[in-house]
Design an enzyme around this catalytic site. Sequence first.
Site, PDB file in Angstrom:
ATOM      1  N   ARG A  86      23.693  27.552 -35.853  1.00 27.59           N
ATOM      2  CA  ARG A  86      25.104  27.241 -35.654  1.00 27.59           C
ATOM      3  C   ARG A  86      25.448  25.801 -36.009  1.00 27.59           C
ATOM      4  O   ARG A  86      26.625  25.446 -36.102  1.00 27.59           O
ATOM      5  CB  ARG A  86      25.509  27.500 -34.194  1.00 27.59           C
ATOM      6  CG  ARG A  86      25.606  28.959 -33.794  1.00 27.59           C
ATOM      7  CD  ARG A  86      26.220  29.085 -32.399  1.00 27.59           C
ATOM      8  NE  ARG A  86      27.560  28.494 -32.364  1.00 27.59           N
ATOM      9  CZ  ARG A  86      28.155  28.077 -31.248  1.00 27.59           C
ATOM     10  NH1 ARG A  86      27.516  28.152 -30.094  1.00 27.59           N
ATOM     11  NH2 ARG A  86      29.375  27.582 -31.295  1.00 27.59           N
ATOM     12  N   LYS A  87      24.441  24.977 -36.203  1.00 35.09           N
ATOM     13  CA  LYS A  87      24.690  23.554 -36.367  1.00 35.09           C
ATOM     14  C   LYS A  87      25.258  23.227 -37.753  1.00 35.09           C
ATOM     15  O   LYS A  87      25.078  23.975 -38.705  1.00 35.09           O
ATOM     16  CB  LYS A  87      23.398  22.760 -36.119  1.00 35.09           C
ATOM     17  CG  LYS A  87      22.789  23.003 -34.734  1.00 35.09           C
ATOM     18  CD  LYS A  87      23.788  22.720 -33.620  1.00 35.09           C
ATOM     19  CE  LYS A  87      23.146  22.705 -32.236  1.00 35.09           C
ATOM     20  NZ  LYS A  87      22.601  23.982 -31.807  1.00 35.09           N
TER      21      LYS A  87
END
Length: 434
Positions: free
Chosen positions: A200-201
């Site tokens: 998700r980063k």
Amino acid sequence: MNVTEKLALLGGTPVIKSSLEERWPAFCESDVEAAAELVRRGEISYNGREGTVRDLEEHFREYVGTRYALAVNSGTSALHSAFFAIGLQPGDEVLAPTYTFHATVMPVFVCNAVPVLVDAEADTGNIDPTLLESHVTARTKAIVATHLNGYPVDMATILSVARKHGLWVIEDCSQAHGAECDGRRVGGLGDVAAFSMQSRKQVTAGAGGILTTNDDRVHERAVLFGHSLNRSVEAVVSDEYRRFASTGLGLNLRMHPVAAVLADRTLARLDELLKVREANCAHLDAMLSRIDGVHPPVRRPHMTRIAHYSHQPLYRQEELGDLSIGTFVRALAAEGVPVSRPKSPPLHQEPAFQDPEWKLDTYHPGPGNSYRRYRDGQLPNSETYVATALRLPVFSRDVRGELDAVGEAFEKVTQQAGLLRDLERAGCVPVPTA
């Protein structure tokens, strides 16, 4: 649109008729080809600082502006390496945010040190730097600060407290790749920093992390903590540590070459990504700022660039006749808004920080130290933040036109908040269907 149209929650037509979702990570075909090429030629592990891991480290340290970048297999490993690298001893205290992902704090226990949780700013969720000094004791060794959701902490105040008391400063930048505090990129402001590269980063390896520092000794200790053989023999050169280089501590926290190439390629697009996310979030905030009951995320002067990991406006139910946030979110979701609420409570509300019987064989605080136990209400600002925050996705493509419908949905629901409040009080709010 006519905001008095029947609410979708009550059987009306939703404002947003097609799904508005973020597709992330957004790898392109050249990313896939770069990863596949590594597999084709069998380049799937390294013993030293070489190949795609070396490339990522070089590019990352240049981007952040530090002397060193050390790639590892997760953000948690980067944090654990950082705590070990500063030399935590049994019984040392680390001031830490109560509202953060648990990996910011739990490695402190494994180092046999004591986390001391500090309340948040009620409007940002970030650790409140003005409260730090009241928690400093003779045993305090360090401060760890999370740049939550990509919104930088006031590092000037944190560093001032740290310098006054001789404390280490660890930045948890897991959600803040590319964020800037007072014009400087996070990750190079404290003594050591940790980044996550989970899927998700903003910079993603699928699974991975990176530690950054300007301190030679911290870098060598971090290398010895999670690396050995060629890598540590190459990196550890001081008289103090080089005789231990061949074995280190025997751990293997190395990043996979495929993860490194994916991270390196997304790092190259980071600035472009942040510009798009900023445009989307600013467009949405301009609409929300005109709507009662919803306050856009706070932007303080030191936040010179926000990394937009998550977009979290705050709900003020007193402005909408005390309509509960639960009903408000259900009504928005029925209109097609991809909205939710924070899933995790502040750490001081977790059993690991409240249960008097909590014990782990790895945790042995020093003589005269006791495990800190907390109770609900003890750190109230963090609880206020969690209770009032709304979670909206950030978007990595220009969706400003589509976000107009999100603004319309918010306006539609807030304009009919009185009706929802009356139904709520009568116990008649329907449960939306999937």
